[in-house]
Design a protein around this motif. Structure first.
Motif, mmCIF file in Angstrom:
data_model
loop_
_atom_site.group_PDB
_atom_site.id
_atom_site.type_symbol
_atom_site.label_atom_id
_atom_site.label_comp_id
_atom_site.label_asym_id
_atom_site.label_seq_id
_atom_site.Cartn_x
_atom_site.Cartn_y
_atom_site.Cartn_z
ATOM 1 N N ALA A 17 0.824 -1.212 0.000
ATOM 2 C CA ALA A 17 0.000 0.000 0.000
ATOM 3 C C ALA A 17 0.857 1.261 0.000
ATOM 4 O O ALA A 17 0.552 2.237 -0.702
ATOM 5 N N ASP A 20 2.367 1.823 -3.383
ATOM 6 C CA ASP A 20 1.297 2.298 -4.258
ATOM 7 C C ASP A 20 1.053 3.795 -4.057
ATOM 8 O O ASP A 20 1.061 4.582 -5.014
ATOM 9 N N ALA A 21 0.839 4.200 -2.804
ATOM 10 C CA ALA A 21 0.504 5.592 -2.506
ATOM 11 C C ALA A 21 1.680 6.530 -2.761
ATOM 12 O O ALA A 21 1.483 7.676 -3.199
ATOM 13 N N ILE A 59 -4.369 5.350 -1.279
ATOM 14 C CA ILE A 59 -4.078 4.245 -2.187
ATOM 15 C C ILE A 59 -4.747 4.456 -3.539
ATOM 16 O O ILE A 59 -5.703 5.226 -3.659
ATOM 17 N N THR A 63 -4.134 -1.100 -4.874
ATOM 18 C CA THR A 63 -4.375 -1.600 -3.524
ATOM 19 C C THR A 63 -5.851 -1.835 -3.277
ATOM 20 O O THR A 63 -6.222 -2.754 -2.527
ATOM 21 N N THR A 288 4.191 -0.958 -5.618
ATOM 22 C CA THR A 288 3.318 -1.933 -4.963
ATOM 23 C C THR A 288 3.966 -3.314 -4.919
ATOM 24 O O THR A 288 3.981 -3.977 -3.873
ATOM 25 N N CYS A 311 -0.450 6.109 5.935
ATOM 26 C CA CYS A 311 -1.181 5.287 4.970
ATOM 27 C C CYS A 311 -2.401 4.640 5.621
ATOM 28 O O CYS A 311 -3.465 4.537 4.995
#
Length: 364
Positions: A17, A20-21, A59, A63, A288, A311
């Protein structure tokens, strides 16, 4: 470090996650553009996606799809097929949280299309490969089964070789969550449980990694000789491609790049994530996959605390939307996935007892 299954599974989920973010704001950028603007990019920032306007730490669909798959596993007490995943998507998938490919899948499922083949003809992207990691978790220690289950689930979302590359990620996670796993054992597992183009792509990328003296040198090689020139299938524009205006949505690039970068980061989970996103191009997908593998290998305790806290906090609305529980988060899903492993243990014991009775009777 003493092995802790909760630390391992949570590391896989939160690491993926975070990657990804972190990668989302620079998705589509080239390495050169990132370096010129930021030097090294390693903080959550506001970003825009066609399907959402998001705050730092939020996200993306990578995710989101992974969490829907986690929910499928925990609500079915273990291993799942496309039938169960389709049920969860029909019930929970919010089209505003995903890209056009997943919207198409949802429309196909809503018309009664067979979930085992809804991925046929779908636009290539990296969502399946990014989302597949819980299949590896529930098949911990059994990469062969993880590959088979991963391929089946991938067939819902993708077509062709993308299914094989997605399944290879699942096999890698099945190894990564085991005690004493190493990046070498994970890569060897992924190569063993792969096929054709997928195996060749990983082999080529790892060849560059073996020749590179640093991650920077590796990425230079990858940009020069490896980036996937086949995507998108539109009129070719060399200038746009090399300026970063067009980037690959192919797992044949993203997955091999992720494992090659991971192999050069000296078992440092945070550096692995940073180098993954700073590759650029489909940076959130690379982040990710790197974050999931490195997080599983090294555990959540090794990941920066400020990343984990932000997150978790930033995505509370998503967890409540999907699970109907204001206390839900990545950590609570970790506990539910571990419960699913316990159910798998019970089913394995029952299977053992059944075969024992069968063989004992047959031998009498």
């Amino acid at each position: 470090m003493t092995y802790d299954i909760q630390n391992t599974v949570y590391g896989c989920l939160i690491g993926g996650a975070i990657g990804d973010a972190l990668g989302a704001p620079i998705e589509g950028w080239t390495r050169k553009q990132i370096t010129e603007e930021y030097g090294t990019f390693e903080e959550f920032k506001q970003y825009y996606m066609p399907y959402s306007n998001t705050e730092p730490g939020t996200i993306t669909s990578d995710t989101a799809m992974r969490h829907y798959l986690c929910l499928t596993i925990v609500e079915n007490n273990g291993r799942v097929s496309p039938f169960e995943f389709a049920d969860i998507l029909r019930e929970h998938l919010n089209p505003d949280r995903v890209w056009i490919t997943q919207e198409i899948i949802l429309k196909k499922l809503s018309t009664g299309d067979d979930p085992w083949s809804t991925g046929q003809g779908t636009i290539p992207d990296n969502k399946a490969a990014s989302a597949i990691t819980p299949i590896g978790i529930v098949n911990a220690g059994n990469p062969r089964q993880a590959y088979q289950d991963g391929f089946n689930i991938a067939s819902m979302l993708q077509d062709g070789y993308h299914r094989h590359m997605t399944a290879t990620v699942a096999a890698g996670i099945a190894e990564a969550v085991m005690p004493n796993a190493t990046i070498e054992s994970v890569i060897a597992t992924m190569v063993e449980h792969s096929t054709g183009l997928a195996t060749r792509a990983i082999d080529i990328a790892m060849g560059f990694a073996e020749d590179a003296e640093s991650v920077e040198a590796l990425i230079d090689m990858l940009y020069e000789q490896f980036i996937d020139w086949r995507w998108p299938a539109v009129q070719w524009d060399r200038e746009k491609y090399h300026n970063g205006e067009i980037f690959s949505a192919s797992t044949l690039e993203t997955v091999p790049v992720a494992v090659a970068i991971l192999s050069l980061c000296n078992d440092d989970v945070n550096q692995s994530i940073i180098e993954g996103i700073n590759y650029g191009r489909d940076s959130d997908a690379v982040g990710t996959i790197v974050g999931s593998l490195a997080g599983a290998l090294h555990g959540a305790d090794e990941i920066r605390k400020e990343w984990k806290v932000k997150c978790e906090d930033r995505n509370q609305d998503f967890f409540e939307e999907v699970e109907g529980d204001p206390t839900a988060d990545f950590r609570s899903m970790t506990n539910r996935l571990i419960d699913s492993l316990e159910y798998e243990q019970e089913k394995t014991t029952d299977r053992h007892d059944t075969l024992s009775r069968l063989l004992d009777n047959g031998g009498s």
